[in-house]
Design a protein around this motif. Sequence first.
Motif, PDB file in Angstrom:
ATOM      1  N   PRO A  41     -64.209 -30.280  61.966  1.00 10.01           N
ATOM      2  CA  PRO A  41     -65.553 -30.246  62.543  1.00 10.01           C
ATOM      3  C   PRO A  41     -66.399 -29.187  61.856  1.00 10.01           C
ATOM      4  N   VAL A  43     -68.183 -26.018  62.313  1.00  7.21           N
ATOM      5  CA  VAL A  43     -68.194 -24.938  63.299  1.00  7.21           C
ATOM      6  C   VAL A  43     -68.629 -23.647  62.635  1.00  7.21           C
ATOM      7  N   ASN A  62     -62.164 -21.979  69.508  1.00  8.84           N
ATOM      8  CA  ASN A  62     -63.460 -22.657  69.551  1.00  8.84           C
ATOM      9  C   ASN A  62     -63.536 -23.881  68.652  1.00  8.84           C
ATOM     10  N   PRO A  64     -63.048 -27.551  67.974  1.00  9.50           N
ATOM     11  CA  PRO A  64     -62.752 -28.733  68.781  1.00  9.50           C
ATOM     12  C   PRO A  64     -61.732 -29.637  68.116  1.00  9.50           C
ATOM     13  N   ALA A  66     -61.728 -32.939  69.057  1.00  8.17           N
ATOM     14  CA  ALA A  66     -62.413 -34.226  69.036  1.00  8.17           C
ATOM     15  C   ALA A  66     -63.829 -34.040  69.578  1.00  8.17           C
ATOM     16  N   ARG A  67     -64.612 -35.084  69.401  1.00 11.55           N
ATOM     17  CA  ARG A  67     -65.996 -35.047  69.884  1.00 11.55           C
ATOM     18  C   ARG A  67     -66.415 -36.456  70.262  1.00 11.55           C
ATOM     19  N   LEU A  68     -67.120 -36.579  71.372  1.00 11.48           N
ATOM     20  CA  LEU A  68     -67.702 -37.851  71.784  1.00 11.48           C
ATOM     21  C   LEU A  68     -69.160 -37.849  71.357  1.00 11.48           C
ATOM     22  N   VAL A  69     -69.512 -38.791  70.501  1.00 10.50           N
ATOM     23  CA  VAL A  69     -70.893 -38.921  70.026  1.00 10.50           C
ATOM     24  C   VAL A  69     -71.496 -40.106  70.770  1.00 10.50           C
ATOM     25  N   ILE A  84     -65.858 -41.801  69.232  1.00  8.46           N
ATOM     26  CA  ILE A  84     -65.013 -40.634  69.381  1.00  8.46           C
ATOM     27  C   ILE A  84     -64.615 -40.232  67.968  1.00  8.46           C
ATOM     28  N   TYR A  87     -60.586 -34.817  64.924  1.00  5.04           N
ATOM     29  CA  TYR A  87     -60.549 -33.915  63.777  1.00  5.04           C
ATOM     30  C   TYR A  87     -59.096 -33.680  63.366  1.00  5.04           C
ATOM     31  N   GLN A 112     -61.294 -38.099  75.938  1.00  7.95           N
ATOM     32  CA  GLN A 112     -62.544 -38.574  75.344  1.00  7.95           C
ATOM     33  C   GLN A 112     -62.984 -39.918  75.928  1.00  7.95           C
ATOM     34  N   TYR A 116     -66.362 -40.745  78.026  1.00  3.36           N
ATOM     35  CA  TYR A 116     -67.220 -41.877  77.659  1.00  3.36           C
ATOM     36  C   TYR A 116     -67.490 -42.781  78.860  1.00  3.36           C
TER      37      TYR A 116
END
Length: 127
Positions: A41, A43, A62, A64, A66-69, A84, A87, A112, A116
């Motif tokens: 990611p 960061v 700090n 992440p 994973a990330r939900l876009v 989703i 990383y 995630q 969602y």
Amino acid sequence: MPVARSRSERFDAMVLEALEPIEQRWHAELTQLDVAVDEVPEVETASPENLVWDDDVVVDANVPLARLVPAGVDRRGLPTRARIVLYRRPLEARARDGTDMADLLHDVLVEQVAAYLGLDPDVIDGL
């Protein structure tokens, strides 16, 4: 003789394997969701107070996994689907072995997908 798969190809295969039971159970609700893998990611630089020991490995708390876009519109004005993003390197840094990675991927995907769908992770996991 088959060609050996790269580390990223093995990771992608593990993601698909971890996603399969979730997708089977929630297929109708996930038709507008994509899952992608990114190396790392974006960061800020790690600071010493964010570094923690996680099973004998120092990781940045700090960073992440994973990330939900959410779905939206890109710079060209075209619609985008929700996705989703997992990383790979931060996940690999936290997993001790293949079994640990499979469990970690499952847990992260459950979290995630729950975010969602706006549901509790236990509902997604079938608990």
